[in-house]
Design an enzyme around this catalytic site. Structure first.
Site, PDB file in Angstrom:
ATOM      1  N   ASP A   8       1.436   2.581   7.011  1.00 36.74           N
ATOM      2  CA  ASP A   8       1.166   1.192   6.628  1.00 36.74           C
ATOM      3  C   ASP A   8       1.969   0.796   5.388  1.00 36.74           C
ATOM      4  OD1 ASP A   8      -0.443  -0.452   8.334  1.00 36.74           O
ATOM      5  OD2 ASP A   8      -2.107   0.929   8.024  1.00 36.74           O
TER       6      ASP A   8
ATOM      7  N   GLU B  53      -0.586  -5.707   6.087  1.00 35.32           N
ATOM      8  CA  GLU B  53      -0.174  -4.296   6.047  1.00 35.32           C
ATOM      9  C   GLU B  53      -0.493  -3.688   4.679  1.00 35.32           C
ATOM     10  OE1 GLU B  53       0.266  -3.139   8.760  1.00 35.32           O
ATOM     11  OE2 GLU B  53       1.281  -4.582  10.023  1.00 35.32           O
TER      12      GLU B  53
ATOM     13  N   HIS C 293      -4.151  -2.974   4.789  1.00 35.81           N
ATOM     14  CA  HIS C 293      -4.388  -1.739   5.554  1.00 35.81           C
ATOM     15  C   HIS C 293      -4.093  -0.512   4.676  1.00 35.81           C
ATOM     16  CE1 HIS C 293      -3.305  -4.002   9.563  1.00 35.81           C
ATOM     17  NE2 HIS C 293      -4.369  -4.504   8.962  1.00 35.81           N
TER      18      HIS C 293
ATOM     19  N   TYR D  74      -7.257   2.596   3.117  1.00 32.27           N
ATOM     20  CA  TYR D  74      -7.453   4.052   3.210  1.00 32.27           C
ATOM     21  C   TYR D  74      -7.785   4.627   1.838  1.00 32.27           C
ATOM     22  CZ  TYR D  74      -4.852   3.089   7.501  1.00 32.27           C
ATOM     23  OH  TYR D  74      -4.424   2.551   8.683  1.00 32.27           O
TER      24      TYR D  74
ATOM     25  N   GLU E  17       3.441   0.630  15.582  1.00 35.60           N
ATOM     26  CA  GLU E  17       2.085   0.079  15.502  1.00 35.60           C
ATOM     27  C   GLU E  17       1.243   0.301  16.744  1.00 35.60           C
ATOM     28  OE1 GLU E  17       2.412  -4.011  14.213  1.00 35.60           O
ATOM     29  OE2 GLU E  17       2.378  -3.243  12.165  1.00 35.60           O
TER      30      GLU E  17
ATOM     31  N   GLU F  77      -3.602  -4.823  14.518  1.00 37.79           N
ATOM     32  CA  GLU F  77      -2.410  -4.232  15.150  1.00 37.79           C
ATOM     33  C   GLU F  77      -2.246  -4.700  16.586  1.00 37.79           C
ATOM     34  OE1 GLU F  77      -0.498  -3.282  13.212  1.00 37.79           O
ATOM     35  OE2 GLU F  77      -1.482  -2.186  11.598  1.00 37.79           O
TER      36      GLU F  77
ATOM     37  N   HIS G  13      -0.458  -7.910  16.172  1.00 39.91           N
ATOM     38  CA  HIS G  13       0.919  -7.680  15.703  1.00 39.91           C
ATOM     39  C   HIS G  13       1.807  -7.159  16.838  1.00 39.91           C
ATOM     40  CE1 HIS G  13      -0.790  -6.801  11.367  1.00 39.91           C
ATOM     41  NE2 HIS G  13      -1.065  -8.020  11.801  1.00 39.91           N
TER      42      HIS G  13
HETATM   43 MN   MN3 Z   1       0.751  -4.237  11.814  1.00 41.00          MN
HETATM   44 MN   MN3 Z   2      -1.059  -1.899   9.706  1.00 42.61          MN
END
Ligand code: MN3
Ligand code: MN3
Length: 318
Positions: free
Chosen positions: A66, A97, A100, A104, A158, A192, A195
């Site tokens: 990411d 992104e 994302h 984590y 992705e 995703e 995307h």
């Molecule tokens: Mn993406």
């Molecule tokens: Mn992503």
């Protein structure tokens, strides 16, 4: 004399898919800070060391990918846009992104010690097969002149290369464990999905304008690239999963997703694996995340801004 600079006009849309995608993505906007991750600690403490290792390192790998999408991926695709609204959509994707990649770290800070977090980042910044895949994709973003091949790299990343990592939280979701961690992954999967569909659609516009001979060349390049990525992905999957005994199941899952990536690009599947071959526990996890996100349907599943709630058991009734 230089050309005049044009203001973006949302009242004159060249491609309605740009507008529909913008609306879909803004409607499903979310932030990691709204998910009560600490509710998962009681589950986490019951995992043995091998399984805690897998969860931590899977998310280390996903953080790296990411990061690549947020730093290089969308900036690279933005150079080839055909409409101003496409730029706006890619700007939205780029920001998400970063969300994302950051999410984590919210998971790590909840589940892992500072020493474990350092070890995970040292690992993701150096693990051979993880680095291979990131560098193969980055090489296309930075050095490939063909805009269509850059879109292929993005869709492969992705819709295919993330799934060795997504397997773990989906497996736990199917077993009613760490549901809030899994909730973050479901929100990422939902992004995703849009995307991959959108960038695949933009690929197909360009592909359909190629001569038959150039289309053949492109297909050969696509399947050859996919094979190379899959060969590396097999090795990465063994490193991550051999100690849990999940490796073969994960490989089935990533072949299934490789076919979906090809589908986004309007190409025929490469592998014989279908949804029926994937571990049903993991498919259940996936279907809870995708049940209501029919692309362009405008039917959201309730994750409007400010309306993200903790997962509960009834969410798993399929
Ligand atoms: Mn993406
Ligand atoms: Mn992503």
């Amino acid at each position: 004399m230089t050309e005049n600079y044009s203001a973006i006009n949302w009242n004159a849309i060249d491609d309605q898919i740009d507008k529909a995608t913008w609306e879909k993505l803004t409607e499903q906007f979310w932030l990691d800070t709204r998910i009560p991750l600490s509710n998962d600690l009681s589950d986490w403490r019951t995992f043995d060391e091998d399984h805690q290792w897998v969860v931590g390192h899977v998310f280390g790998g996903l953080t790296l990918l990411d990061t690549l999408q947020s730093q290089e991926g969308m900036a690279s695709l933005r150079k080839d846009v055909q409409t101003q609204h496409e730029t706006a959509v890619l700007n939205n994707i780029q920001f998400m992104e970063s969300v994302h990649a950051k999410s984590y770290s919210s998971i790590f800070s909840t589940l892992n010690t500072p020493e474990q977090i350092d070890e995970i980042f040292d690992w993701s910044d150096s693990e051979e097969f993880l680095q291979n895949k990131a560098l193969k994709i980055r090489d296309i973003y930075e050095n490939e002149p063909d805009p269509l091949k850059k879109k292929v790299a993005s869709v492969f990343l992705e819709t295919f290369l993330f799934y060795s990592g997504f397997y773990t939280p989906l497996w736990y979701l199917g077993h009613n464990k760490i549901p809030n961690v899994a909730e973050i992954i479901k929100l990422i999967l939902r992004d995703e999905s849009v995307h991959g569909t959108y960038i695949g659609y933009k690929f197909q516009i360009g592909f359909n304008q190629l001569s038959k001979a150039k289309q053949e060349d492109m297909k050969n390049w696509i399947y050859d690239f996919l094979y190379k990525l899959y060969g590396n992905e097999e090795k990465y999957t063994h490193i991550l999963y051999d100690q849990t005994g999940w490796t073969e199941d994960v490989l089935t899952f990533i072949r299934y997703n490789a076919n979906k990536a090809l589908m986004n690009l309007g190409q025929d599947p490469l592998f014989p694996d279908t949804a029926e071959d994937v571990n049903p526990v993991v498919m259940n996890g996936i279907s809870t995340s995708t049940a209501n996100h029919d692309f362009f349907s405008q039917v959201g599943n309730g994750y409007l801004l400010g309306n993200v709630e903790s997962m509960n058991d009834s969410d798993y009734d399929i």
